[in-house]
Design an enzyme around this catalytic site. Sequence first.
Site, PDB file in Angstrom:
ATOM      1  N   GLU A  45     -12.152 -19.200 -11.637  1.00  0.00           N
ATOM      2  CA  GLU A  45     -13.403 -18.559 -11.190  1.00  0.00           C
ATOM      3  C   GLU A  45     -13.520 -17.165 -11.846  1.00  0.00           C
ATOM      4  OE1 GLU A  45     -13.062 -17.728  -6.998  1.00  0.00           O
ATOM      5  OE2 GLU A  45     -15.212 -17.428  -6.723  1.00  0.00           O
ATOM      6  N   LYS A 116     -21.858 -21.323  -7.145  1.00  0.00           N
ATOM      7  CA  LYS A 116     -21.025 -21.429  -5.941  1.00  0.00           C
ATOM      8  C   LYS A 116     -21.881 -21.432  -4.671  1.00  0.00           C
ATOM      9  CE  LYS A 116     -16.907 -19.210  -3.899  1.00  0.00           C
ATOM     10  NZ  LYS A 116     -15.916 -18.131  -4.122  1.00  0.00           N
ATOM     11  N   CYS A 151     -13.784 -22.371  -5.802  1.00  0.00           N
ATOM     12  CA  CYS A 151     -12.891 -21.711  -4.860  1.00  0.00           C
ATOM     13  C   CYS A 151     -13.197 -22.029  -3.393  1.00  0.00           C
ATOM     14  CB  CYS A 151     -12.871 -20.207  -5.128  1.00  0.00           C
ATOM     15  SG  CYS A 151     -11.342 -19.464  -4.507  1.00  0.00           S
ATOM     16  N   VAL A 178      -6.999 -16.490  -2.416  1.00  0.00           N
ATOM     17  CA  VAL A 178      -6.276 -15.347  -1.837  1.00  0.00           C
ATOM     18  C   VAL A 178      -5.538 -15.688  -0.533  1.00  0.00           C
ATOM     19  CG1 VAL A 178      -7.680 -13.540  -2.913  1.00  0.00           C
ATOM     20  CG2 VAL A 178      -8.425 -14.529  -0.737  1.00  0.00           C
TER      21      VAL A 178
END
Length: 286
Positions: A45, A116, A151, A178
């Site tokens: 990404e 996205k 993501c 993350v």
Amino acid sequence: MQESKISILGAFVQMRPKFGENSENIERAVKLASKVRADLYVFPELCNSGYAFTSKEEARQFSESLETGPSVQVLQSFSEKRKCALVAGLTEKSGESIFNSAVIIDNGRILGTYRKTHLFYREKLWFEPGDSGFKVFDLERYGCKIGPIICFDWFFPEASREVAVKGADVICHPSNLVLPGKAQIGMMVRAFENRVFVITANRVGIENRSKEDNFHFTGKSQIISPTMEKLASAKANESIAKVARLNLDLSRNKKVTSMNDVFEDRRLEFYKAQYHELLNRELTNS
Ligand code: ACM
């Protein structure tokens, strides 16, 4: 299991973009990719710009046209030279709008883009929510269909289901993850429940650009088979490209047992709550 008649070589490219260094990042991305030979490469990404913007204005500064921008041109040239397909996450400028997008290229030709759908956390301050909807792209010369999601889209099983129902053999998943380890487990399940391959291309490194942010990107990119096997994976902190052979007879076979098919066994008549919610929203807004 019989040997597949159709198979392709799929790869992820795991890398450490430097914030705001678009041209250096893309050059490094294709250099890493060049170390392995594949038919289909998936890059992370926002691999042109890096992730942690501090404002929409800054996101605009490092965004590019996905038709004519310099990063797309480098990717097109790589794809043409290598005669390969690729999916790369890029910061996109379209008129006044900035999107967190993926470009899909085959043999040097842009097949389209995906924007996205589910923005994560402060991305809501930097980007417009994606308006493309979920799409599947036909890599005709490979006899393979690919469905991009980006993501945090992984958190919504509807996203993977949508591209799988539209015929994707491979979910291509550019990421800047993350939450340690969570998506890697989640995407193993997405592969298994939809009987598709998943290529998650994550990034590594830390971006700590404002007092609100301390993003530590978790690496561990992976390629998962429709039967939930890990075909390739990376460590948490390395820049590397890895490749695996994807036998597409596995993604075409939706049978779990001789009496169970993951798509045909769905009971759509009992899954209506979300559609009622949508209809109610549309009525309220009309
Ligand atoms: C994310 O969606 N980049 C966590």
